[in-house]
Write a protein that holds these residues in place. Sequence first.
Motif, short mmCIF file in Angstrom:
data_model
loop_
_atom_site.label_atom_id
_atom_site.label_comp_id
_atom_site.label_asym_id
_atom_site.label_seq_id
_atom_site.Cartn_x
_atom_site.Cartn_y
_atom_site.Cartn_z
N GLY A 195 3.31 5.95 17.61
CA GLY A 195 2.24 4.84 17.30
C GLY A 195 1.84 4.83 15.77
O GLY A 195 0.64 4.77 15.36
N LEU A 196 2.95 4.92 15.02
CA LEU A 196 2.69 5.20 13.41
C LEU A 196 3.09 3.90 12.81
O LEU A 196 3.12 3.75 11.59
N MET A 197 3.43 2.62 13.65
CA MET A 197 4.25 1.80 12.95
C MET A 197 3.13 0.79 12.08
O MET A 197 3.51 0.23 10.96
N TYR A 198 1.99 0.91 12.43
CA TYR A 198 0.88 0.20 11.92
C TYR A 198 0.81 0.64 10.30
O TYR A 198 0.33 -0.07 9.41
N LYS A 199 1.03 1.96 10.01
CA LYS A 199 0.77 2.52 8.69
C LYS A 199 1.77 1.79 7.73
O LYS A 199 1.56 2.02 6.36
N MET A 200 2.79 1.24 8.02
CA MET A 200 3.86 0.59 7.29
C MET A 200 3.13 -0.40 6.60
O MET A 200 3.45 -0.96 5.41
N MET A 201 2.26 -1.14 7.23
CA MET A 201 1.50 -2.45 6.78
C MET A 201 0.08 -2.64 6.51
O MET A 201 -0.43 -3.31 5.75
N TYR A 202 -0.64 -1.51 7.29
CA TYR A 202 -2.14 -1.38 7.32
C TYR A 202 -2.57 -0.04 7.31
O TYR A 202 -1.93 0.79 7.74
N ARG A 203 -3.70 0.00 7.10
CA ARG A 203 -4.60 1.39 7.10
C ARG A 203 -5.32 1.38 8.31
O ARG A 203 -5.80 2.28 8.86
N ASP A 204 -5.69 0.08 8.68
CA ASP A 204 -6.47 -0.29 10.08
C ASP A 204 -5.46 -0.67 11.12
O ASP A 204 -5.09 -1.58 11.29
N GLY A 224 -0.04 -5.20 -2.51
CA GLY A 224 -1.10 -4.18 -1.95
C GLY A 224 -0.55 -2.57 -2.30
O GLY A 224 0.43 -2.18 -2.31
N LYS A 225 -1.81 -2.21 -2.54
CA LYS A 225 -1.78 -0.64 -3.03
C LYS A 225 -1.09 0.31 -1.91
O LYS A 225 -0.53 1.27 -2.25
N TYR A 226 -1.22 -0.27 -0.65
CA TYR A 226 -0.92 0.30 0.56
C TYR A 226 0.24 -0.15 1.37
O TYR A 226 0.29 -0.20 2.65
N GLY A 286 -3.06 -3.45 2.29
CA GLY A 286 -1.63 -3.37 2.73
C GLY A 286 -0.80 -4.44 2.63
O GLY A 286 -1.07 -5.35 1.57
N HIS A 287 -0.11 -4.97 3.70
CA HIS A 287 0.80 -5.95 3.44
C HIS A 287 0.34 -7.21 3.69
O HIS A 287 0.81 -8.30 3.14
N CYS A 288 -1.13 -7.43 4.24
CA CYS A 288 -1.64 -8.71 4.44
C CYS A 288 -3.06 -8.99 3.80
O CYS A 288 -4.13 -8.79 4.51
N PRO A 289 -3.20 -9.05 2.46
CA PRO A 289 -4.24 -8.80 1.87
C PRO A 289 -5.18 -10.09 2.27
O PRO A 289 -6.54 -9.97 2.29
N TYR A 290 -4.83 -11.17 2.52
CA TYR A 290 -5.53 -12.51 3.18
C TYR A 290 -6.30 -12.11 4.51
O TYR A 290 -7.36 -12.75 4.58
#
Length: 303
Positions: free
Chosen positions: A195-204, A253-255, A280-284
């Motif tokens: 359940g950690l996949m999201y951390k590669m692109m987002y903090r949320d 993105g810093k993250y 993260g990966h999607c600043p928009y």
Amino acid sequence: MKKILLALLFILGSVLPQLALAQQKQFYFTTSDGVQLYVRIAGEGKPCLFIHGGPGSWPKYFYALGGDVVEQDLQMIYVDQRGCGRSGGSETDDYSLARMVQDFEELRQHLGYDKWLLMPHSFGGTMATEYAYQHPQRTQGLIYVNSTLNINNSLESYVNEGARFLQVPVAELRKPGEPVGQALGGVVQRLNEQGLMYKMMYRDKAMFDAMNAVMDTTLNWQFGSKVWNYEEYGQDFTAKTASINVPVLVIAGKYDYSIGPEHYKTFKFPKATYRVMDTGHCPYQEQPEQFRKYVSKFARKLD
């Protein structure tokens, strides 16, 4: 007086929907080799081609998740690349980089633009760089949104950061001498399992879930399945950036661990402005108004 007001309301009620349609249209464009590309145009201002990532995804993830804020300042041209989303596939399986660039150029000619901006996201950075390198006279400027210009460099970051989130040594995920691409599948699998996949692109995680909800796996995925058959996509495009002499805005993105939070530092554009956002990966999606401010300010300075 009341009758006049009612008449005005009736006129506005008739005209406003027509204006909205004038600002937004969708159609299919047929390339010189017979591939039908789905095109959507929305907004007003300088024309700007959005080049989606994936590879093999579609542009809806951008405009449906906050990216449409730039339509207040630009006329956005969204195209599902050949073999992607709502577009058709190539009968000859031609998904070469040269053919992708030719698709964009044929679309520009069809729309009648003398020049346009390019806004690539993620893997789209490779195609945007090649287009600008081949067609500098048609490129008014470039807006890189969390883009990779060296996929192998980004994959190295992905594996290394994936190991950090999994709290295991990189050697456990990648055998000595193994190409980074071969290790990627195992890293993705383990991140998904925990359940950690999201951390590669987002903090949320909620934003990651929202992005996944926009994806439609029933749509065309031919390009995504065939792109790795073409070695040219694996080249280091940063080598070409030094000779691309048009204004460039680079948003990072810093993250953003899927691309690499410092990947942008390898770019060599002579006329670049860099904006590192607290995303993260999607600043928009994460900071749409700040994203729009950076894009709007850059676009206003162009001739």
